[in-house]
Scaffold this active site. Structure first.
Site, PDB file in Angstrom:
ATOM      1  CE  LYS A 118      -1.482   8.425   7.025  1.00 39.34           C
ATOM      2  NZ  LYS A 118      -0.567   9.019   6.080  1.00 39.34           N
ATOM      3  CE  LYS A 201      -0.889   0.484   6.143  1.00 33.34           C
ATOM      4  NZ  LYS A 201      -0.913   1.751   5.404  1.00 33.34           N
ATOM      5  CE  LYS A 204       6.396   5.150   6.827  1.00 33.45           C
ATOM      6  NZ  LYS A 204       7.425   5.561   5.926  1.00 33.45           N
TER       7      LYS A 204
HETATM    8  P1  TYM Z   1       3.685   5.467   2.142  1.00 32.00           P
HETATM    9  O1  TYM Z   1       4.863   6.340   2.325  1.00 32.00           O
HETATM   10  O2  TYM Z   1       2.747   5.272   3.264  1.00 32.00           O
HETATM   11  O3  TYM Z   1       4.144   4.044   1.658  1.00 32.00           O
HETATM   12  C1  TYM Z   1       5.038   3.901   0.576  1.00 32.00           C
HETATM   13  C2  TYM Z   1       4.688   2.674  -0.257  1.00 32.00           C
HETATM   14  O4  TYM Z   1       4.743   1.507   0.566  1.00 32.00           O
HETATM   15  C3  TYM Z   1       3.529   0.792   0.448  1.00 32.00           C
HETATM   16  N1  TYM Z   1       3.236   0.135   1.726  1.00 32.00           N
HETATM   17  C4  TYM Z   1       2.922  -1.160   1.842  1.00 32.00           C
HETATM   18  N2  TYM Z   1       2.829  -2.137   0.921  1.00 32.00           N
HETATM   19  C5  TYM Z   1       2.493  -3.369   1.367  1.00 32.00           C
HETATM   20  N3  TYM Z   1       2.262  -3.660   2.667  1.00 32.00           N
HETATM   21  C6  TYM Z   1       2.343  -2.703   3.620  1.00 32.00           C
HETATM   22  N4  TYM Z   1       2.124  -3.006   4.900  1.00 32.00           N
HETATM   23  C7  TYM Z   1       2.691  -1.388   3.217  1.00 32.00           C
HETATM   24  N5  TYM Z   1       2.870  -0.214   3.898  1.00 32.00           N
HETATM   25  C8  TYM Z   1       3.196   0.699   2.963  1.00 32.00           C
HETATM   26  C9  TYM Z   1       2.492   1.833   0.099  1.00 32.00           C
HETATM   27  O5  TYM Z   1       1.363   1.258  -0.509  1.00 32.00           O
HETATM   28  C10 TYM Z   1       3.263   2.730  -0.833  1.00 32.00           C
HETATM   29  O6  TYM Z   1       3.280   2.200  -2.151  1.00 32.00           O
HETATM   30  N6  TYM Z   1       0.555   8.350  -0.437  1.00 32.00           N
HETATM   31  C11 TYM Z   1       1.734   7.526  -0.551  1.00 32.00           C
HETATM   32  C12 TYM Z   1       2.948   8.251  -1.064  1.00 32.00           C
HETATM   33  C13 TYM Z   1       2.746   8.953  -2.360  1.00 32.00           C
HETATM   34  C14 TYM Z   1       2.628   8.372  -3.636  1.00 32.00           C
HETATM   35  C15 TYM Z   1       2.509   9.455  -4.546  1.00 32.00           C
HETATM   36  C16 TYM Z   1       2.632   7.056  -4.080  1.00 32.00           C
HETATM   37  C17 TYM Z   1       2.673  10.310  -2.513  1.00 32.00           C
HETATM   38  N7  TYM Z   1       2.548  10.614  -3.840  1.00 32.00           N
HETATM   39  C18 TYM Z   1       2.357   9.228  -5.896  1.00 32.00           C
HETATM   40  C19 TYM Z   1       2.474   6.849  -5.453  1.00 32.00           C
HETATM   41  C20 TYM Z   1       2.349   7.915  -6.340  1.00 32.00           C
HETATM   42  C21 TYM Z   1       2.062   7.002   0.847  1.00 32.00           C
HETATM   43  O7  TYM Z   1       1.719   7.583   1.835  1.00 32.00           O
HETATM   44  O8  TYM Z   1       2.870   5.936   0.838  1.00 32.00           O
END
Ligand code: TYM
Length: 338
Positions: A118, A201, A204
């Site tokens: 990032k 991957k 967004k």
């Molecule tokens: P975030 O908001 O980027 O994504 C949310 C969830 O979607 C999953 N994901 C994917 N899974 C499969 N293929 C993809 N291309 C893909 N893109 C996104 C992510 O793995 C995630 O499960 N850091 C986390 C948010 C967070 C969190 C937490 C998660 C904050 N605190 C505590 C679990 C527990 C994040 O940025 O997810």
């Protein structure tokens, strides 16, 4: 020290930043729904404090938070069964994160690949919060003594750090207080790849709209994106070994399996021998059917903002009832006078 028995509790979060993608849906939300109906208490959070680690337009942030809440409910999360809330309404998250900033080591955070990706070349100019992000994420999870965390593959390293923070806290203070959380990264949907490049991957933040399917895309957009998805020139194999070295084919088969709730093996029993043109038609019908009903329901839910805000507030009250005693106990362990 052996771990005591912790109540089976699921916590996971999604950032309310921009559109939800098929990756978020298959890698996270759809799996949240299946865990809601198992043996766990389930808590799902719209992590607005995480979202602002990169700039967010305030109006859009508020809208994305409500839209994510609508997306959760439209996909099958039930606010009576699961706790749904936005992170900033429970300030204990930020409070525990501060304690964890004293536990986590610089060396651990320096190894985080998501930060490196990032920040890129812009390292000197990103926010301090982007760097400390994984420590807040550990706080999200451990504030509830969550035992299981369903996420996509890309969050694996952050969950390992969460385990390290819990173990170091327990060790330093000689307690058995925080659980060593289990990451739950299972099934065909945990790594959904870009439709333009099967080695990247689905995200967004990809500049190409054609690389991803958004939950709010129209049926025509979904069909077009699948039709134009990159493939190779072979047909579909009937066994997994036939997908080796074919990332685009593998990705589309994974998406098909995740949407159909079946394994990749079973998917290939149906698909083996088909050409991409006919497979893409089947996949596109499947995606359109599932996503358009979610999208329609989201539109309906978004019309009643008051109702969504009420759900988030009530969820926050329930979350706080679990979080507050755990934070107080943490403060006692650390030696904070109150
Ligand atoms: P975030 O908001 O980027 O994504 C949310 C969830 O979607 C999953 N994901 C994917 N899974 C499969 N293929 C993809 N291309 C893909 N893109 C996104 C992510 O793995 C995630 O499960 N850091 C986390 C948010 C967070 C969190 C937490 C998660 C904050 N605190 C505590 C679990 C527990 C994040 O940025 O997810």
């Amino acid at each position: 020290m052996n771990q005591k028995d912790f109540k089976p509790r699921v916590f996971s979060g999604i950032q309310p930043s921009g559109d939800l993608t098929l990756g978020n849906y298959l890698g996270a939300i759809k799996r949240f729904v299946s865990m809601q109906d198992q043996k766990f208490e389930t808590i799902f959070c719209m992590v607005d404090l995480h979202a602002i680690t990169v700039w967010q337009n305030p109006t859009e942030l508020a809208n994305s938070t409500r839209e994510l809440c609508a997306g959760f409910i439209a996909s099958g999360l039930d606010p009576n069964k699961s706790i749904l809330f936005n992170q900033s309404q429970v300030p204990e998250h930020a409070q525990l994160a501060w304690i964890f900033n004293t536990v986590a080591r610089m060396g651990w955070l320096n190894r985080m690949t998501q930060f490196k990706d990032k920040a890129g070349k812009n390292r000197e100019n990103v926010s301090l919060a982007l760097y400390a992000y994984p420590s807040l994420m550990a706080a999200d999870i451990l504030l509830y003594h969550a035992t299981h965390v369903p996420v996509g593959e890309d969050q694996k390293q952050h969950l390992e750090l969460t385990r390290d923070i819990a173990a170091k806290f327990n060790h330093d203070y000689n307690v058995d207080f925080f659980p060593i959380t289990e990451p739950v990264i299972e099934g065909a949907g945990t790594r959904v790849m870009s439709l333009r490049d099967g080695t990247k991957k689905m995200s967004k933040s990809d500049p190409s709209e054609m690389s991803r399917i958004n939950l709010r895309d129209t049926s025509e957009e979904i069909a077009l994106k699948i039709q134009k998805a990159r493939t190779d020139s072979d047909g579909l194999p009937s066994e997994i070994s036939g997908l080796k070295g074919r990332p685009e084919a593998e990705n589309l088969v994974n998406i098909y399996a995740a949407l159909s709730n079946i394994t990749v093996e079973t998917a290939l029993e149906d698909l083996g021998g088909k050409n991409f043109a006919s497979f893409k038609r089947i996949l596109s019908d499947l995606a359109v059917t599932e996503l358009s009903s979610i999208s329609k329901e989201m539109t309906r839910l978004m019309k009643d903002q008051g109702e969504l805000d009420k759900i988030l507030r009530q969820g926050a009250d329930r979350a706080k009832a679990i979080a507050s005693p755990i934070l107080k106990e943490t403060y006692d362990i650390v030696g904070m006078v109150r």
